[in-house]
Design a protein around this motif. Structure first.
Motif, PDB file in Angstrom:
ATOM      1  N   THR A   6      -6.123   2.396   6.408  1.00  0.00           N
ATOM      2  CA  THR A   6      -6.199   2.089   4.686  1.00  0.00           C
ATOM      3  C   THR A   6      -5.755   1.350   4.368  1.00  0.00           C
ATOM      4  O   THR A   6      -4.231   0.938   4.603  1.00  0.00           O
ATOM      5  N   TYR A   7      -6.080   0.553   3.289  1.00  0.00           N
ATOM      6  CA  TYR A   7      -5.537  -0.678   2.241  1.00  0.00           C
ATOM      7  C   TYR A   7      -5.872  -0.247   1.486  1.00  0.00           C
ATOM      8  O   TYR A   7      -7.266   0.098   1.556  1.00  0.00           O
ATOM      9  N   LYS A   8      -5.172  -0.352   0.014  1.00  0.00           N
ATOM     10  CA  LYS A   8      -6.044  -1.034  -1.404  1.00  0.00           C
ATOM     11  C   LYS A   8      -5.176  -1.476  -2.666  1.00  0.00           C
ATOM     12  O   LYS A   8      -3.999  -1.981  -2.133  1.00  0.00           O
ATOM     13  N   THR A   9      -6.473  -2.255  -2.403  1.00  0.00           N
ATOM     14  CA  THR A   9      -5.594  -3.584  -3.705  1.00  0.00           C
ATOM     15  C   THR A   9      -6.696  -3.177  -5.072  1.00  0.00           C
ATOM     16  O   THR A   9      -6.181  -1.642  -5.607  1.00  0.00           O
ATOM     17  N   HIS A 233       4.055  -2.346   3.773  1.00  0.00           N
ATOM     18  CA  HIS A 233       4.875  -2.953   3.564  1.00  0.00           C
ATOM     19  C   HIS A 233       3.842  -4.472   3.667  1.00  0.00           C
ATOM     20  O   HIS A 233       3.395  -5.381   3.183  1.00  0.00           O
ATOM     21  N   SER A 234       2.197  -4.381   4.035  1.00  0.00           N
ATOM     22  CA  SER A 234       1.396  -5.311   3.991  1.00  0.00           C
ATOM     23  C   SER A 234       1.147  -5.654   2.028  1.00  0.00           C
ATOM     24  O   SER A 234       1.522  -5.451   0.859  1.00  0.00           O
ATOM     25  N   PHE A 235       0.820  -6.738   1.533  1.00  0.00           N
ATOM     26  CA  PHE A 235       1.108  -7.532   0.391  1.00  0.00           C
ATOM     27  C   PHE A 235       0.098  -8.787  -0.297  1.00  0.00           C
ATOM     28  O   PHE A 235      -0.108  -9.656   0.673  1.00  0.00           O
ATOM     29  N   SER A 245      -8.954 -10.228   3.930  1.00  0.00           N
ATOM     30  CA  SER A 245      -8.039 -11.382   5.000  1.00  0.00           C
ATOM     31  C   SER A 245      -7.061 -10.648   5.067  1.00  0.00           C
ATOM     32  O   SER A 245      -6.482 -10.692   6.886  1.00  0.00           O
ATOM     33  N   GLN A 246      -6.127  -9.752   3.911  1.00  0.00           N
ATOM     34  CA  GLN A 246      -5.227  -8.607   4.432  1.00  0.00           C
ATOM     35  C   GLN A 246      -4.745  -7.910   6.007  1.00  0.00           C
ATOM     36  O   GLN A 246      -4.851  -7.031   6.584  1.00  0.00           O
ATOM     37  N   LEU A 251      -5.017  -4.631  11.096  1.00  0.00           N
ATOM     38  CA  LEU A 251      -5.126  -4.542  12.128  1.00  0.00           C
ATOM     39  C   LEU A 251      -5.138  -5.672  13.904  1.00  0.00           C
ATOM     40  O   LEU A 251      -4.483  -5.169  14.448  1.00  0.00           O
ATOM     41  N   GLY A 252      -4.508  -6.738  13.028  1.00  0.00           N
ATOM     42  CA  GLY A 252      -4.668  -7.869  13.911  1.00  0.00           C
ATOM     43  C   GLY A 252      -3.002  -7.225  14.179  1.00  0.00           C
ATOM     44  O   GLY A 252      -2.818  -7.921  15.414  1.00  0.00           O
TER      45      GLY A 252
END
Length: 324
Positions: A6-9, A233-235, A245-246, A251-252
């Motif tokens: 999951t990811y949230k911006t 740590h993704s931003f 893209s992020q 996943l990459g």
């Protein structure tokens, strides 16, 4: 093997890799609100939330690998071979066949909170879809913008785990995966300090040494630790392009390349596809092993009050943009 995250911006994103040695002929599939699911033990599910995701459609029935519904709730099934155990039909329970699990949850629930309540009544049973398609041994991640849970049906019972890491891979069971993150608590995106000895003039000789010890192999336990670290740590910026893209870069970090994981002589597991769903907008983005260009299908461009599946083939073939 597979990895989900999951990811949230500004918006909520949910997706996965599907790693295997061959494809069943998958399609991006939209199930509108009035499509009728003929359930094996629970009658019909004829009024439900609309879904979009990757599925193998067999006899006009969508066997979803991963999907998100119009309310922004996402769910994915990942291999859990050797640990998954399903039950016999039990009178007085909501007997849901394993292959019906994703549409049952996403068709009826708008949030993880609602899914938890529904899960308390479910008996997940081992009725196969067909002789040709027996029960897959899976566990599942269910997520929305507020959080994630993992569902595992095992010999010792039916487990619903909180998933603060927002990731899932394969074996071992989820609680063991989370425990093993203790082995990596010292990792950091910052450069390391010398705690080894104040008598030795030790210093970092390269960027990125704060992550020394992060596993790089293809095992599910290592992929769990790696994608949990990268996700944490993704931003990125909050625009759709930056966020999507992020997510694909997250996943990459666990991509599988042909030739590195041999499952039998001459056959190799690869990342067949990677997906990223915007739960707020209902857009399903994906890439494939043969096509790194991001493609997308928007569920809201279709008639969600319809009764027939909407199916899009997966676009294959590398797209190379020539600049001169």
């Amino acid at each position: 093997m597979c990895t989900a995250a999951t990811y949230k911006t500004k918006d909520f994103y949910f997706g996965r890799t599907l790693d295997y040695e061959f494809s069943y002929g998958d399609e991006i599939t939209i199930t509108p609100r009035n499509y009728v699911f003929n359930l094996r033990h629970m009658g019909t599910l004829s009024k439900h939330y609309a879904l979009i995701g990757m599925a193998h459609v067999a006899g006009d029935y969508p066997l979803y690998y991963d999907a998100i519904n119009e309310k922004g709730l996402g769910m994915a099934g990942l291999n859990f071979v050797g640990n998954a155990v399903y039950n016999e039909v039990e009178e007085g329970r909501e007997n849901v066949a394993q292959f019906e699990f994703i549409p049952w949850i996403l068709g009826k629930c708008a949030t993880v909170k609602e899914a938890r309540e529904l899960l308390s009544r479910i008996n997940l049973v081992k009725t196969p879809f067909s002789e040709q398609l027996p029960c897959a041994q899976l566990h599942w991640i269910i997520a929305d913008k507020e959080g994630a849970i993992v569902v595992e049906s095992m010999a010792d019972g039916f487990h619903v785990w909180d998933d603060p890491a927002g990731v899932l891979t394969n074996n071992p069971p989820f609680d063991q995966q989370m425990f093993m993150l203790n082995n990596y608590m010292h990792l950091s995106p910052k450069q390391p300090e010398n705690y080894f000895s104040d008598q030795l003039g030790l210093k970092a000789y390269s960027r990125g040494m704060g992550a020394l010890g992060l596993p790089g192999d293809l095992s599910s336990a290592s992929r769990f630790a790696r994608v949990a670290y990268v996700r944490e740590h993704s931003f990125s910026g909050e625009s759709e392009a930056e966020s999507v893209s992020q997510f694909f870069h997250i996943l990459g970090s666990v991509d599988q390349q042909r030739g590195c994981c041999e499952v039998e002589p001459g056959k190799y597991e690869i990342t067949l596809y990677s997906s990223c769903c915007n739960g707020d907008k209902g857009i399903y983005y994906y890439t494939t092993y043969e096509n790194h260009q991001i493609s997308a299908v928007d569920m809201h461009h279709e008639d969600l009050d319809g009764a027939a599946l909407v199916r899009y083939p997966v676009l294959q073939g590398e797209k190379i943009y020539m600049q001169n």
